[in-house]
Design a protein around this motif. Structure first.
Motif, short mmCIF file in Angstrom:
data_model
loop_
_atom_site.label_atom_id
_atom_site.label_comp_id
_atom_site.label_asym_id
_atom_site.label_seq_id
_atom_site.Cartn_x
_atom_site.Cartn_y
_atom_site.Cartn_z
N PRO A 1 0.82 -1.21 0.00
CA PRO A 1 0.00 0.00 0.00
C PRO A 1 0.86 1.27 0.00
N LEU A 2 0.32 2.30 -0.61
CA LEU A 2 1.04 3.57 -0.69
C LEU A 2 1.34 4.13 0.70
N VAL B 1 2.00 2.55 3.42
CA VAL B 1 3.16 1.86 3.98
C VAL B 1 4.43 2.40 3.34
N GLN B 2 4.40 2.60 2.02
CA GLN B 2 5.58 3.14 1.33
C GLN B 2 5.93 4.53 1.86
N LEU B 3 4.89 5.32 2.09
CA LEU B 3 5.08 6.68 2.58
C LEU B 3 5.74 6.67 3.96
N TYR B 4 5.26 5.82 4.85
CA TYR B 4 5.83 5.71 6.19
C TYR B 4 7.27 5.22 6.14
N LEU B 5 7.52 4.23 5.24
CA LEU B 5 8.87 3.69 5.12
C LEU B 5 9.84 4.78 4.68
N VAL B 6 9.42 5.56 3.69
CA VAL B 6 10.31 6.61 3.19
C VAL B 6 10.49 7.69 4.25
N TYR B 7 9.39 8.09 4.90
CA TYR B 7 9.49 9.23 5.81
C TYR B 7 10.06 8.85 7.18
N TYR B 8 9.41 7.92 7.87
CA TYR B 8 9.89 7.57 9.21
C TYR B 8 10.96 6.50 9.18
N GLY B 9 10.89 5.60 8.20
CA GLY B 9 11.85 4.50 8.13
C GLY B 9 13.26 4.98 7.82
N LEU B 10 13.41 5.67 6.68
CA LEU B 10 14.74 6.08 6.24
C LEU B 10 15.42 6.99 7.26
N SER B 11 14.61 7.80 7.97
CA SER B 11 15.21 8.75 8.90
C SER B 11 15.82 8.05 10.11
N GLN B 12 15.54 6.76 10.29
CA GLN B 12 16.12 6.03 11.41
C GLN B 12 17.52 5.51 11.09
N LEU B 13 17.86 5.50 9.80
CA LEU B 13 19.15 4.94 9.40
C LEU B 13 20.24 6.00 9.48
N GLU B 14 21.26 5.68 10.26
CA GLU B 14 22.40 6.60 10.42
C GLU B 14 23.02 6.93 9.06
N ILE B 15 23.13 5.88 8.20
CA ILE B 15 23.80 6.06 6.89
C ILE B 15 23.09 7.15 6.07
N VAL B 16 21.75 7.09 6.10
CA VAL B 16 20.99 8.08 5.33
C VAL B 16 21.15 9.46 5.94
N ILE C 1 -6.23 10.56 -12.07
CA ILE C 1 -7.30 10.88 -11.11
C ILE C 1 -7.07 10.11 -9.81
N LEU C 2 -6.66 8.85 -9.93
CA LEU C 2 -6.36 8.08 -8.72
C LEU C 2 -5.22 8.72 -7.94
N MET C 3 -4.22 9.23 -8.65
CA MET C 3 -3.10 9.88 -7.97
C MET C 3 -3.55 11.14 -7.24
N LEU C 4 -4.45 11.89 -7.88
CA LEU C 4 -4.97 13.10 -7.22
C LEU C 4 -5.56 12.72 -5.86
N HIS C 5 -6.31 11.63 -5.85
CA HIS C 5 -6.92 11.22 -4.59
C HIS C 5 -5.89 10.60 -3.64
N ALA C 6 -4.88 9.94 -4.22
CA ALA C 6 -3.87 9.30 -3.38
C ALA C 6 -3.04 10.33 -2.62
N THR C 7 -2.91 11.54 -3.17
CA THR C 7 -2.09 12.54 -2.48
C THR C 7 -2.66 12.87 -1.09
N SER C 8 -3.94 12.55 -0.88
CA SER C 8 -4.52 12.87 0.44
C SER C 8 -3.77 12.16 1.56
N LEU C 9 -3.05 11.07 1.24
CA LEU C 9 -2.32 10.34 2.28
C LEU C 9 -1.14 11.13 2.83
N VAL C 10 -0.65 12.11 2.06
CA VAL C 10 0.55 12.83 2.53
C VAL C 10 0.25 13.64 3.78
N SER C 11 -1.02 13.85 4.08
CA SER C 11 -1.35 14.60 5.30
C SER C 11 -0.90 13.85 6.54
N THR C 12 -0.60 12.55 6.42
CA THR C 12 -0.14 11.79 7.58
C THR C 12 1.32 12.08 7.91
#
Lengths: 256, 231
Positions: free
Chosen positions: B64-65, B67-82, B161-172
């Motif tokens: 799901p998008l 999950v991808q969003l959380y992985l990129v935002y909260y996940g990557l920020s936990q890695l020292e290397i990044v 159109i689906l992407m337009l609606h999918a952007t609503s997830l970024v509010s998280t």
């Protein structure tokens, strides 16, 4: 027909007997340590949780704790998902329009939290252009928006939970956190918070931070409000409050 | 219901609308390029290239998008290397994290749409182009792509159109888009109906606008194709 009616009558009788032990449903947050947190096994603990249980004991009712995200915690009370909110909620004018509050059960100021090596004072010149993270819909959020964002000093980023704000603070995405004193203290004690310190004065202006932290009930629940007020007094008197307080805080969190 | 809250905060919705439009258009544009490359990779006979494209599409479409969003935002920020590397300049910003996740997501779906359209191109047309002595590149440019554009258009417009609606997830992840504004107003004034109905109306109007643009475009391009065929 008579038979059916009598069965119904019996059912009603039984159900009223079964509910003789009263249940008080209380909304809590579960993501605001040390006041309210969800443990790895899913159970809840924290100052708010202990206070809730102590109040239920004092009222002789069974506590049913309902976990609810912060940004929906008042709507869910109004929708009767539970009957009271014990979630470190500040008593303020905006909320009073929607719900009633008991007397305070604690009062605690808010503090800025910054990295130890940040070399930053809480003065406007140092804060200019920096980003502060707060939890959405809290008095802390309103305070930084009114006093820093609207004056063009700080940028404000709002998080669903305090935990998420702390994550971004340790990751370095935001320069400062602004949180309630007890929460800040708990964060500094944690492994990730060791590199941080509190900075600047304690903020407790009544305009934003109100009369302290109270229990919210629906405006129609007058008797529940009175009962809870009496229960708060009772646990203050019989020492239960101090016992719980000492478990979490080294200082008197009730205020004067 | 008290809609005065909404009118007092209309400028906030306006700012949110701008963010939503930016994220949608940027992610769809960059995503289209990636999708094209991925579709071509998947269609090659090179096993490494096609294998990579296949795996990528599987993974992105299989999760799901949110999950991808959380992985990129909260996940990557936990890695020292990044956090220690130059990448942090990019992943530090919630806006860029959101754009990154949205682009990856739409590129996988877009790649499948384009790949399907390439497959649908008539073999006779391709064979005929080779008989005319066209090279592979010429065949792609003159025969396959024009056909792909016509075939893929309706499905791709749907994806936008689906992407337009999918952007609503970024509010998280702390971004204040249209949904973000609605959530903020809800939590500030405890007015879920007013806040979310207004957001819904904005999305609805945007969708109607997009659909009418797409229908006109589709008609025009199909008409051109038709005229080309009869001349």
């Amino acid at each position: 027909m008579k038979k059916i009616l009598s069965i119904f009558a019996m059912l009603i009788l039984f159900s009223s007997v079964a509910s003789a032990e009263k249940v008080l449903r209380i909304g809590v947050e579960g993501a605001y340590p040390p006041f309210s947190q969800t443990n790895s096994d899913g159970s809840l603990s924290g100052f708010d949780i202990d206070i809730a249980n102590a109040l239920c004991d004092s009222l002789n009712v069974k506590c049913k704790l309902v976990k609810q995200d912060w940004d929906g915690i008042i709507p869910a009370l109004l929708a009767r998902k539970y009957d009271a909110i014990i979630a470190s909620m500040t008593i303020n004018e905006e909320r009073k329009k929607k719900v009633d509050f008991t007397n305070k059960y604690y009062a605690s100021p808010a503090r800025f939290v910054v990295r130890k090596d940040a070399n930053m004072e809480i003065v406007n010149a140092d804060l200019k252009g920096k980003t502060v993270g707060v939890q959405v819909a809290t008095v802390m959020e309103k305070f930084v928006i009114d006093n820093y964002k609207d004056l063009g000093i700080l940028k404000v980023r709002s998080y669903n939970t305090q935990d998420e704000a702390n994550l971004d603070l340790t990751a370095g995405r935001i320069d400062l956190g602004f949180m309630e004193f007890g929460v800040a203290e708990e964060f500094l004690k944690s492994k990730t918070g060791a590199k941080f310190k509190m900075a600047g004065p304690s903020f407790a202006q009544e305009k934003w931070f109100g009369e302290g932290i109270g229990i919210a009930v629906r405006k129609t629940s007058k008797s529940l409000k009175n009962d809870l007020n009496k229960a708060i007094q009772a646990i203050r008197k019989n020492g239960t409050y101090d016992k719980i307080r000492a478990k979490y805080f080294a200082y008197d969190i009730y205020g004067e | 219901m008290d809609f005065s809250i909404i009118f007092e905060n209309l400028h906030r919705y306006q700012e949110g609308l701008w963010i939503t439009l930016q994220l949608t258009s940027l992610s769809v544009t960059i995503g289209l390029f990636l999708a094209l490359i991925l579709a071509l990779m998947k269609n090659t006979t090179n096993p490494i290239l096609s294998g990579f494209a296949r795996c990528y599409i599987y993974v992105i479409r299989g999760t799901p998008l949110l999950v991808q969003l959380y992985l990129v935002y909260y996940g990557l920020s936990q890695l020292e290397i990044v956090r220690e590397s130059f990448l942090w300049i990019f992943f530090r910003e919630p806006y860029l994290c959101a754009l990154f996740a949205l682009t990856l997501n739409t590129s996988a779906y877009g790649a499948e749409i384009i790949r399907g359209a390439i497959k649908q191109t008539s073999l006779y047309e391709i064979e005929a182009s080779y008989a005319f002595g066209m090279s592979k590149v010429q065949c792609y440019r003159r025969v396959i792509f024009p056909s792909v554009v016509r075939q893929a258009m309706p499905a791709y417009f749907n994806e936008i159109i689906l992407m337009l609606h999918a952007t609503s997830l970024v509010s998280t992840i702390t971004i204040v888009d249209i949904t973000g504004v609605a959530r903020m107003l809800n939590s500030r004034y405890y007015a879920p109906f007013e806040a979310f109905i207004s957001a819904g109306i904005i999305y609805l109007l945007l969708t109607i606008l997009l659909v009418s643009i797409f229908t006109t475009l589709e008609k025009r391009i199909n008409k051109q194709a038709y005229q080309l065929k009869i001349t």
